[in-house]
Structure formats: structure tokens, C-alpha cells
Design an enzyme around this catalytic site. Structure first.
Site, mmCIF file in Angstrom:
data_model
loop_
_atom_site.group_PDB
_atom_site.id
_atom_site.type_symbol
_atom_site.label_atom_id
_atom_site.label_comp_id
_atom_site.label_asym_id
_atom_site.label_seq_id
_atom_site.Cartn_x
_atom_site.Cartn_y
_atom_site.Cartn_z
ATOM 1 N N HIS A 17 0.832 -1.210 0.000
ATOM 2 C CA HIS A 17 0.000 0.000 0.000
ATOM 3 C C HIS A 17 0.866 1.260 0.000
ATOM 4 C CE1 HIS A 17 -3.872 -2.039 0.172
ATOM 5 N NE2 HIS A 17 -3.245 -2.937 0.916
ATOM 6 N N THR A 18 1.975 1.173 -0.693
ATOM 7 C CA THR A 18 2.846 2.347 -0.880
ATOM 8 C C THR A 18 2.873 2.776 -2.341
ATOM 9 O OG1 THR A 18 4.713 0.851 -1.159
ATOM 10 C CG2 THR A 18 4.413 1.808 1.040
ATOM 11 N N ASP A 19 2.538 1.864 -3.266
ATOM 12 C CA ASP A 19 2.762 2.204 -4.697
ATOM 13 C C ASP A 19 1.891 3.371 -5.150
ATOM 14 O OD1 ASP A 19 0.449 0.543 -4.734
ATOM 15 O OD2 ASP A 19 1.078 -0.575 -6.525
ATOM 16 N N GLY A 100 -6.187 -15.530 -7.018
ATOM 17 C CA GLY A 100 -6.806 -14.951 -5.816
ATOM 18 C C GLY A 100 -5.993 -15.115 -4.557
ATOM 19 N N GLY A 102 -2.866 -13.285 -4.056
ATOM 20 C CA GLY A 102 -1.932 -12.176 -3.814
ATOM 21 C C GLY A 102 -0.609 -12.348 -4.535
ATOM 22 N N LEU A 103 -0.556 -13.247 -5.521
ATOM 23 C CA LEU A 103 0.678 -13.425 -6.291
ATOM 24 C C LEU A 103 0.539 -12.856 -7.705
ATOM 25 C CD1 LEU A 103 1.738 -16.996 -5.107
ATOM 26 C CD2 LEU A 103 2.576 -14.779 -4.331
ATOM 27 N N SER A 105 -1.781 -13.114 -10.209
ATOM 28 C CA SER A 105 -2.149 -13.911 -11.381
ATOM 29 C C SER A 105 -2.757 -13.020 -12.460
ATOM 30 C CB SER A 105 -3.138 -15.007 -10.991
ATOM 31 O OG SER A 105 -4.301 -14.447 -10.415
ATOM 32 N N ASP A 146 2.350 -4.488 -9.312
ATOM 33 C CA ASP A 146 2.280 -5.867 -9.808
ATOM 34 C C ASP A 146 2.740 -5.936 -11.261
ATOM 35 O OD1 ASP A 146 1.063 -5.987 -7.370
ATOM 36 O OD2 ASP A 146 -0.950 -6.339 -8.153
ATOM 37 N N TYR A 195 -9.935 -1.654 -0.651
ATOM 38 C CA TYR A 195 -8.726 -1.114 -1.289
ATOM 39 C C TYR A 195 -8.975 0.330 -1.719
ATOM 40 C CZ TYR A 195 -4.663 -0.965 -4.430
ATOM 41 O OH TYR A 195 -3.479 -0.625 -5.044
HETATM 42 C C1 GLA Z 1 -2.429 -4.934 -4.966
HETATM 43 C C2 GLA Z 1 -2.339 -3.825 -6.007
HETATM 44 C C3 GLA Z 1 -0.960 -3.170 -5.985
HETATM 45 C C4 GLA Z 1 -0.563 -2.752 -4.559
HETATM 46 C C5 GLA Z 1 -0.813 -3.890 -3.578
HETATM 47 C C6 GLA Z 1 -0.603 -3.452 -2.148
HETATM 48 O O1 GLA Z 1 -1.573 -5.980 -5.283
HETATM 49 O O2 GLA Z 1 -2.593 -4.328 -7.299
HETATM 50 O O3 GLA Z 1 -0.929 -2.069 -6.864
HETATM 51 O O4 GLA Z 1 -1.218 -1.575 -4.183
HETATM 52 O O5 GLA Z 1 -2.123 -4.412 -3.683
HETATM 53 O O6 GLA Z 1 0.723 -3.113 -1.951
#
Ligand code: GLA
Length: 344
Positions: A17-19, A100, A102-103, A105, A146, A195
Site C-alpha cells: 500500500h505504498t505504490d 486470488g 496475492g501473487l 495472477s 504488480d 482497497y
Molecule cells: C495490490 C495492487 C498493488 C498494490 C498492492 C498493495 O496488489 O494491485 O498495486 O497496491 O495491492 O501493496
């Protein structure tokens, strides 16, 4: 002519949650990825998936990507809507990235699709196009981490990304370090609206104190709303942890790097409130295991995966992932990068 495009998933070691706040993160592309293989031609995009149900059949310029069925086709449609290819494509999607979890996909599918449909250009442009595609497909105002990681991955290296400049530096994964991704068993829930809420809160803080990339902790006093202040405090402290992590990682200090990962998880749990009791319990269990230097939720949170930094052979669960090269179009077709899964 058979076209074979491949794009990796990613795991984020630290900096979540920094991007979208112009901050910093240290992700790496991984050896789980997605291939799109097929023949260009015709005026439609026709894809089936070896892992997911349904046939995706689209015009070259889909009008409403978010309405496409089956749902995985939304990412294909988002890419087509952004890329506006001149010729169609018929082929197959093969993926080793769990959906689904967090990698990323979806980012892997987007980049492989864009390359298969004929995208040519620099990695940053590919990433930006696919970020827009993801936003169109999912309605979630995601950042670019990502897609940029999948585009810029380097074998055996993590990436230090500054999201204000989009500068990408590489840092070698230390010898003797293993990166293990463990699924919490909890599907990510409510990730979309939560989000968007978090992003709005971070933007509200930035409107008051300026770029969170450059702010210092004293600036937080100017944020009156205690909730918004805590969200901003996560971003500020996370940026500092990312800088320290990059130092520790590049000097092979796994203990220091692991400690920062555990602190990052606590901040995501307490200040940013994107963890869950299941994720917390998993992080706690892993951190208490001998040979685990640190663990944290990875990605957006609200369920999904935890990433752990360990000594080799410590954990007999999840996926042991290797830092891998970024997205590429291979011609002629060749098999995708191998994968290693532990405890499967
Ligand atoms: C998801 C979003 C990214 C980023 C992360 C949290 O993966 O697609 O852009 O914000 O959450 O770091």
C-alpha cells in the site's frame, strides 16, 4: 507462426500500500507465471484456459471489459481495450500462478496477453498499459507494482522500486535466503471496496501534507482525522522500512531484513487495517518457527498469502519461489519457466 508470450507473477517482500502513494517497495518476479500461446490472425480474440473454465471470445476493441464472462476474460478484454490490436488471436492460456492469492495472477495474464497481442515497447509502458487494463477489468484503482514487477523482473534479484520516479533498482537475493509463500486458506474478501477506501484515505493525507514519499513523521500532526493519520503513518513508516530492508538484504543481513518484515506486518495490521485474524495467526506461527527470519502478509491483504524469509529447507509448506526474469515474448514457442512447489 505460433506466438508464445510469458509473464511471471510476483511476491512483494516489503512495502505494501505504498505504490499508489508514490512510495517504495521491494517485490520480485517469481517462477510461477502465465503463458499465452497461439496464432495471430482474424478479427476476434479467442482464448481458452488450461486451468480456468470457459472460453473467452472477444472483438478486437471490447467496450465493457468489466462485464465479460468468464471473469478471467475481463483481464484479456481490459488489455485489448487498451492496446486496440489490429489483428485477432486464437490460443491457449496456461498458468502456474494460483488465482486470488496475492501473487498477481491477473497481472501475469495481462502482460502475457499484451505481448501475445503484439505490444512492442519499453517495460514501463507495458506495465502502465496493463495497470489501466486491470483497473478497467476489476474496477479496483490498483497501483502499478504488480505489473511493473512482472515487466521488470530479474533472475535472482528483488527489485527496489521508487513509485514516484518509477526507478527500478535490482538487489541480489542473498545466498542462503529462501522466500516461501504460504496461503492463509482465506480467499481475499471485500478487497475491491476496502482497497479503494484505503487509497482515498492515503490521498486525503497527501492532499494535506504533500507527497508521502518526502513527508516526515512530524508532518503527521497536521492530519486531524485520527484514521487518516494512521493510514499515512503506515505509508511513511513503511517507506522507511523499505529503505532499511534494501540495505539489510543487500548486505546479507537476513535477521535484520526479517525483523523489518515482521514490523511491516504489524503496521499493515494496526495502522492500515488490511490484515485478518487468520493472516495474523499465520504470521505469528511462521515467525515463531526456527529458521524463519520474518513473515508478513503480501499484496493487498484481506486474506490471501503470507511471505516468509527463511533459511533453506525450513518450511515444508506453501511455495518456495525464486526471483525470476520479467515478461517476454518467445518466438518460436518454448516451454514456460519451471516451478517449484513444496509440500504440494
Ligand atoms: C495490490 C495492487 C498493488 C498494490 C498492492 C498493495 O496488489 O494491485 O498495486 O497496491 O495491492 O501493496
Amino acid at each position: 507462426m505460433t506466438v508464445h508470450a510469458y509473464a511471471p507473477g510476483r511476491v512483494n517482500l516489503i512495502g505494501d500500500h505504498t505504490d499508489y502513494a508514490g512510495g517504495l517497495a521491494v517485490p520480485m518476479a517469481i517462477d510461477l507465471g502465465t503463458s499465452v500461446v497461439g496464432e495471430p490472425g482474424g478479427e476476434r480474440i479467442v482464448l481458452h484456459s488450461e486451468q480456468l473454465d470457459g472460453l473467452v471470445e472477444l472483438p478486437l476493441r471490447p467496450e465493457d471489459p468489466a462485464a465479460v464472462e468468464p471473469t478471467w476474460g475481463r483481464y484479456v478484454a481490459g488489455v485489448a481495450a487498451e492496446l486496440q490490436p489490429d489483428v485477432g488471436f486464437t490460443g491457449v492460456v496456461r498458468s502456474t500462478v494460483p488465482v486470488g492469492s496475492g501473487l498477481s495472477s491477473s497481472a501475469a495474464l495481462e502482460l502475457a496477453t499484451a505481448l501475445a497481442l503484439g505490444f512492442r515497447g519499453p517495460a514501463r509502458e507495458l506495465a502502465a498499459l496493463c495497470q489501466r487494463a486491470e483497473q478497467r477489468a476489476s474496477g479496483v484503482p490498483c497501483g502499478i507494482m504488480d505489473q511493473l514487477t512482472s515487466a521488470c523482473g530479474v533472475a535472482d534479484h528483488a527489485l527496489v522500486i521508487d513509485f514516484t520516479t518509477l526507478a527500478v533498482e535490482r538487489v541480489p537475493v542473498p545466498a542462503g535466503a529462501e522466500v516461501v509463500v504460504v496461503h492463509s486458506g482465506e480467499a481475499r474478501a471485500l478487497a475491491g471496496s476496502a482497497y479503494a477506501d484505503r487509497r482515498a484515505q492515503v490521498e486525503a493525507a497527501a492532499a494535506l501534507i504533500g507527497s508521502l514519499h518526502d513527508a516526515d513523521p512530524g508532518d503527521l500532526e497536521r492530519v486531524d482525522d485520527p484514521l487518516v493519520r494512521r493510514r499515512a503513518r503506515h505509508v511513511l513508516t513503511e517507506n522507511a522500512r523499505v529503505r532499511a530492508f534494501a540495505e539489510a538484504f543487500s548486505s546479507g543481513d537476513l535477521i535484520g531484513a526479517g525483523r523489518l518484515m515482521a514490523q511491516s506486518h504489524a503496521s499493515l495490521r494496526d495502522d492500515f487495517e488490511v490484515s485478518t485474524p487468520t493472516l495474523d495467526a499465520l504470521v505469528e506461527r511462521l515467525c515463531a518457527t526456527t529458521g524463519v527470519h520474518g513473515a508478513r502478509l503480501t499484496g493487498a491483504g484481506f486474506g490471501g498469502c503470507v511471505v516468509a524469509l527463511t533459511d533453506p529447507g525450513t518450511l515444508d509448506e506453501g511455495w518456495t519461489v525464486r526471483a525470476s526474469a520479467g515478461a517476454t515474448r518467445l518466438n518460436p514457442a518454448s516451454p514456460p519457466a519451471g516451478t517449484r512447489r513444496r509440500g504440494a
